[in-house]
Motif scaffolding. Structure first.
Motif, short mmCIF file in Angstrom:
data_model
loop_
_atom_site.label_atom_id
_atom_site.label_comp_id
_atom_site.label_asym_id
_atom_site.label_seq_id
_atom_site.Cartn_x
_atom_site.Cartn_y
_atom_site.Cartn_z
N ALA A 1 -34.47 45.02 -36.04
CA ALA A 1 -34.58 46.31 -36.36
C ALA A 1 -35.62 46.43 -35.17
N GLY A 2 -36.15 45.46 -34.42
CA GLY A 2 -36.58 45.77 -33.13
C GLY A 2 -35.77 45.93 -31.80
N ALA A 3 -34.34 45.44 -32.13
CA ALA A 3 -33.63 45.26 -31.12
C ALA A 3 -32.25 46.75 -31.06
N GLY A 4 -32.39 47.13 -32.57
CA GLY A 4 -32.02 48.19 -32.57
C GLY A 4 -32.39 49.52 -32.12
N LEU A 5 -33.84 49.56 -32.49
CA LEU A 5 -35.26 50.91 -31.80
C LEU A 5 -34.52 50.79 -30.68
N ALA A 6 -34.88 49.45 -30.16
CA ALA A 6 -34.66 49.48 -28.33
C ALA A 6 -33.23 50.18 -27.65
N ARG A 7 -32.46 49.97 -28.43
CA ARG A 7 -31.11 50.69 -27.96
C ARG A 7 -30.93 51.66 -28.60
N TRP A 8 -31.90 52.61 -29.42
CA TRP A 8 -32.45 53.60 -29.93
C TRP A 8 -32.48 54.84 -28.76
N GLN A 9 -33.61 53.69 -28.06
CA GLN A 9 -34.58 54.07 -27.11
C GLN A 9 -32.84 54.43 -25.53
N ASP A 10 -32.49 53.30 -25.37
CA ASP A 10 -31.97 53.62 -23.99
C ASP A 10 -31.16 54.56 -24.30
N ALA A 11 -30.36 54.39 -25.47
CA ALA A 11 -29.11 56.08 -25.37
C ALA A 11 -29.96 57.07 -25.92
N THR A 12 -31.12 57.87 -26.15
CA THR A 12 -32.27 58.86 -25.38
C THR A 12 -32.20 59.66 -24.37
N THR A 13 -32.71 60.05 -23.78
CA THR A 13 -34.11 60.90 -23.02
C THR A 13 -34.68 61.57 -22.61
N GLY A 14 -35.65 62.46 -22.23
CA GLY A 14 -36.93 63.52 -22.79
C GLY A 14 -37.36 63.44 -24.27
N PRO A 15 -37.48 64.27 -24.59
CA PRO A 15 -38.92 64.44 -25.95
C PRO A 15 -37.95 63.69 -27.14
N LEU A 16 -36.86 63.09 -27.25
CA LEU A 16 -36.33 63.28 -28.37
C LEU A 16 -36.71 61.93 -27.78
N ARG A 17 -36.31 60.55 -26.16
CA ARG A 17 -37.03 59.08 -26.08
C ARG A 17 -38.32 59.26 -26.61
N GLU A 18 -38.89 60.12 -26.25
CA GLU A 18 -40.36 59.74 -26.23
C GLU A 18 -40.75 60.11 -27.79
N GLU A 19 -40.19 60.70 -28.56
CA GLU A 19 -40.47 60.73 -29.86
C GLU A 19 -40.07 59.72 -30.77
N LEU A 20 -38.54 58.65 -30.14
CA LEU A 20 -38.34 57.20 -31.20
C LEU A 20 -39.51 56.85 -30.26
N ALA A 21 -39.86 56.56 -29.01
CA ALA A 21 -41.44 56.09 -28.68
C ALA A 21 -42.30 55.98 -29.49
N ALA A 22 -42.33 56.58 -29.85
CA ALA A 22 -43.91 57.16 -30.35
C ALA A 22 -44.42 56.58 -31.97
N GLY A 23 -42.71 56.95 -32.44
CA GLY A 23 -43.19 56.06 -34.09
C GLY A 23 -41.65 54.55 -34.06
N ARG A 24 -42.25 54.05 -32.77
CA ARG A 24 -41.27 52.32 -33.20
C ARG A 24 -41.34 51.94 -33.78
#
Length: 182
Positions: free
Chosen positions: A78-101
């Motif tokens: 899951a950690g690697a998949g969530l890192a890919r999620w963050q790499d695919a995003t920017t702005g508030p969506l990226r911040e939201e994903l980082a906060a709940g990672r």
């Protein structure tokens, strides 16, 4: 007649007389073709419609790739998949994903669920080259597997906003679109 010059003129064989002008014609045709090819290529590059179409294609390709990433996760990594999620995003969506990672990683690993996605269809619905904003819609098929359950396939529709970044187009928003009748 020693010492007298021959009054007859030496002439080239007919094949040589024709070869030189033919070669000049071929060279001139090649130069003209190269010039025409260069000019049309330059014209195509200067066409704003061509630039818009190329950027639209980049948005569509990035949107398809990033929507696939955001709908794919391996319960065992899951950690690697969530890192890919963050790499695919920017702005508030990226911040939201980082906060709940960390919370998301624990939940996925505990459930052991794996989801593998693929975009079936997608289209760019809006593109503003000046501001670097775009919108796409997409149909995504997601195969979900997990311990003690049979594999299931879900089909979902999404609307996503993209923003141009230094690293290319990235997702800035991501919303599920309910099917008619839901």
């Amino acid at each position: 007649m020693a010492g007298s010059r021959s009054l007859t003129r030496r002439t080239r064989p007919p094949s040589r007389r024709l070869a030189q002008p033919a070669a000049l014609v071929l060279v001139a045709a090649a130069v003209a073709f190269c010039g025409w090819s260069g000019w049309t290529s330059w014209q195509a590059g200067a066409d704003p419609r061509a630039a818009y179409a190329a950027e639209r294609d980049q948005v569509l390709e990035a949107g398809r790739r990033h929507l696939t990433v955001l709908n794919t996760i391996d319960g065992a990594a899951a950690g690697a998949g969530l890192a890919r999620w963050q790499d695919a995003t920017t702005g508030p969506l990226r911040e939201e994903l980082a906060a709940g990672r960390e919370r998301a990683r624990q939940a996925v690993e505990q459930a052991g669920t794996t989801a593998r996605a693929g975009v079936i269809e997608a289209a760019v619905t809006a593109l503003d080259l000046e501001s670097g904003d775009a919108q796409i819609i997409a149909a995504v098929e997601i195969e979900v597997t997990g311990p003690g359950r049979a594999a299931s396939v879900e089909r979902k529709r999404f609307q996503a906003g993209l923003a141009r970044t230094g690293a290319g187009w990235k997702l800035k928003s991501f919303t599920a679109i309910p099917a008619v009748g839901e």
